[in-house]
Design a protein around this motif. Structure first.
Motif, PDB file in Angstrom:
ATOM      1  N   ILE A   1      48.218  22.912  34.674  1.00 57.93           N
ATOM      2  CA  ILE A   1      47.963  23.069  36.103  1.00 57.93           C
ATOM      3  C   ILE A   1      47.017  24.228  36.401  1.00 57.93           C
ATOM      4  CG2 ILE A   1      50.170  22.065  36.747  1.00 57.93           C
ATOM      5  CD1 ILE A   1      51.240  24.884  37.203  1.00 57.93           C
ATOM      6  N   GLY A   2      46.707  25.030  35.396  1.00 57.78           N
ATOM      7  CA  GLY A   2      45.799  26.146  35.668  1.00 57.78           C
ATOM      8  C   GLY A   2      45.586  27.006  34.442  1.00 57.78           C
ATOM      9  N   LEU A   3      44.836  28.078  34.653  1.00 59.11           N
ATOM     10  CA  LEU A   3      44.476  29.000  33.571  1.00 59.11           C
ATOM     11  C   LEU A   3      44.573  30.419  34.088  1.00 59.11           C
ATOM     12  CD1 LEU A   3      41.545  28.758  31.083  1.00 59.11           C
ATOM     13  CD2 LEU A   3      41.645  30.720  32.618  1.00 59.11           C
ATOM     14  N   ILE A   4      45.022  31.325  33.225  1.00 58.92           N
ATOM     15  CA  ILE A   4      45.105  32.735  33.616  1.00 58.92           C
ATOM     16  C   ILE A   4      44.654  33.598  32.450  1.00 58.92           C
ATOM     17  CG2 ILE A   4      47.501  33.005  32.882  1.00 58.92           C
ATOM     18  CD1 ILE A   4      47.907  34.887  35.246  1.00 58.92           C
ATOM     19  N   THR A   5      44.006  34.703  32.766  1.00 56.79           N
ATOM     20  CA  THR A   5      43.543  35.643  31.748  1.00 56.79           C
ATOM     21  C   THR A   5      44.179  37.007  31.965  1.00 56.79           C
ATOM     22  OG1 THR A   5      41.650  36.444  33.027  1.00 56.79           O
ATOM     23  CG2 THR A   5      41.318  34.443  31.695  1.00 56.79           C
ATOM     24  N   LEU A   6      44.076  37.832  30.940  1.00 57.84           N
ATOM     25  CA  LEU A   6      44.575  39.204  31.055  1.00 57.84           C
ATOM     26  C   LEU A   6      43.838  39.938  32.162  1.00 57.84           C
ATOM     27  CD1 LEU A   6      46.241  41.587  29.973  1.00 57.84           C
ATOM     28  CD2 LEU A   6      44.411  42.000  28.315  1.00 57.84           C
ATOM     29  N   GLU A   7      42.545  39.671  32.302  1.00 57.94           N
ATOM     30  CA  GLU A   7      41.751  40.323  33.342  1.00 57.94           C
ATOM     31  C   GLU A   7      42.255  39.966  34.737  1.00 57.94           C
ATOM     32  OE1 GLU A   7      40.534  38.871  30.723  1.00 57.94           O
ATOM     33  OE2 GLU A   7      39.483  40.499  29.667  1.00 57.94           O
ATOM     34  N   ASP A   8      42.740  38.720  34.909  1.00 54.87           N
ATOM     35  CA  ASP A   8      43.259  38.313  36.212  1.00 54.87           C
ATOM     36  C   ASP A   8      44.457  39.175  36.611  1.00 54.87           C
ATOM     37  OD1 ASP A   8      41.413  36.246  36.494  1.00 54.87           O
ATOM     38  OD2 ASP A   8      42.680  34.816  35.433  1.00 54.87           O
ATOM     39  N   ILE A   9      45.333  39.473  35.642  1.00 50.38           N
ATOM     40  CA  ILE A   9      46.499  40.304  35.939  1.00 50.38           C
ATOM     41  C   ILE A   9      46.081  41.742  36.205  1.00 50.38           C
ATOM     42  CG2 ILE A   9      48.715  41.143  35.071  1.00 50.38           C
ATOM     43  CD1 ILE A   9      48.962  38.648  33.413  1.00 50.38           C
TER      44      ILE A   9
END
Length: 423
Positions: free
Chosen positions: A313-321
């Motif tokens: 359903i999606g993607l997340i990166t360390l930079e996003d956090i």
């Protein structure tokens, strides 16, 4: 007392009032201290802070000592005032002495010292702790007796007098401390600390790059198309999949793929597969503080978010956090807030329908609801309970909104005005 001159009695009375003021001010100063600043100063070796911290370890004993001293002084002062009143005014002097002494004690032994102690608790407490520490040792038998009787009475009332508990701050209380720090902590640092506290209330779903915006390469495409995508990709890692995003093969590291191509002088799909890392999957609704620790523990920087059915359903990166804490980076996969919001001359804003509601609230200081849909498009559709077929105007959470552009089954662009002022 009849042999003592009137002048000496007046001097003794004045001394007793001063002592009474000392005890009153000491009590207020001790209770008004910032316990966390006190602990910090004691840990740095401040002698006064160490004395006060030791006294406050048993507040019942400290209060008992202060009240014993204060009551003894006030009772003795009352007796002397009565003698002076009778000497000067006869039987009427008892009433006069009572009235005058009450006023004097209120002004000079209660209100004034307590007000000063409340204004300057550290100065008063650190200084008074010297004498209080000595008195605690001298009067310890009497203090222990009084506390034994008092604690016994408290237990009869069904109340536990526990002196071993420590003060702990909840996240909301800590948030208040940070906000009240003022100039002691720069505004930028306050925002970062508050953002850290917010991580436990925000999930990966709230900040993820949605499935339809994930940059990926279909390994089944022709080689020229793949090379073109590799060349123009703004990211260091992209999703590698077969036919559709759910058939993910791995996370392709572009630098590694270029290295393999140059070293082995071969440009094939097999080279890309060797340059792809195993996919790191993240369950939806994982709190950001938990995911940050998982990224650190697993030495990962990027992951695909899956729902309860295993669909991506999606993607997340360390930079996003990290952006949630320190602000936007230029290397983020997701579009920046400035790309999604355009201020207009009439005070309104043109906002992309895919814009995250939390980001809108943070950027524009609005209070759009965040307990439902995560995007502006979803918020409007939930409000309308239908997919609009043409442009229309609505009001959501007090904000007039005009749907400017539609694309297939979603709202692409919205003109949003600031919240209407209520009378």
């Amino acid at each position: 007392m009849d042999d003592i001159s009137t002048g000496i009695l007046f001097a003794l009375l004045a001394c007793l009032i001063v002592i009474s003021g000392y005890f009153s001010g000491s009590e207020t100063g001790m209770m008004a201290l910032n316990r966390y600043r006190l602990k910090h100063l004691a840990n740095t070796g401040h002698k006064g802070a160490k004395r006060v911290e030791k006294l406050l370890d048993r507040p019942d004993r400290l209060i008992g000592l202060i009240l014993i001293g204060n009551n003894l002084v006030n009772i003795l002062a009352s007796a002397i005032a009565t003698i002076l009143g009778m000497r000067l005014f006869g039987d009427l002097g008892v009433a006069i002495a009572t009235g005058v002494l009450t006023l004097v004690i209120l002004v000079f032994a209660e209100v004034t010292p307590k007000t000063l102690a409340a204004l300057y608790p550290e100065k008063v407490s650190y200084t008074s702790s010297i004498l209080l520490s000595i008195l605690m040792k001298v009067l310890s038998p009497l203090v222990l007796l009084v506390n034994f009787i008092t604690n016994g009475f408290i237990r009869l009332l069904g109340i536990k007098a526990d002196h071993n508990g420590e003060d702990h701050l909840s996240s909301e209380e800590l948030r208040t401390v940070v906000n009240e720090a003022g100039s002691l902590i720069p505004r930028r640092h306050q925002d970062m600390l508050i953002s850290i506290l917010d991580l436990e209330h925000v999930t990966v779903n709230d900040i993820m790059v949605p499935r339809n915006e994930i940059t990926g390469i279909d390994i089944n495409d022709d080689w020229k198309s793949i090379v073109r995508q590799l060349t123009h990709s703004p990211h260091g890692r992209v999703v590698l999949y077969r036919d559709q995003i759910d058939e993910v093969v791995g996370m392709l590291r572009l630098r590694e793929s270029y290295r393999l191509m140059l070293e082995k002088n071969e440009s094939t799909k097999e080279t890309l597969l060797r340059a792809a890392d195993e996919v790191y999957f993240i369950p939806e609704s994982t709190p950001l503080n938990v995911q940050l620790l998982k990224f650190q523990r697993n030495k990962e920087r990027i992951g695909l978010i899956v729902d309860e059915y295993g669909d991506i359903i999606g993607l997340i990166t360390l930079e996003d956090i990290l952006e949630e804490i320190v602000g936007e980076f230029t290397t983020s996969i997701a579009p920046s807030l400035s790309d999604e919001i355009s201020p207009q001359g009439d005070g309104s804003f043109l906002i992309e329908g895919s814009a995250n509601i939390r980001d809108i609230n943070k950027g524009l200081k609005w209070t759009l609801p965040t307990d439902g849909p995560r995007t502006l498009n979803g918020l409007i559709l939930e409000h309308l309970e239908d997919i609009p077929e043409s442009h229309l105007s609505v009001q959501v959470s007090g904000h007039p909104m005009e749907i400017v552009e539609l694309e297939e089954n979603r709202i692409k662009l919205v003109k949003v005005f600031p919240r209407l002022k209520t009378k």
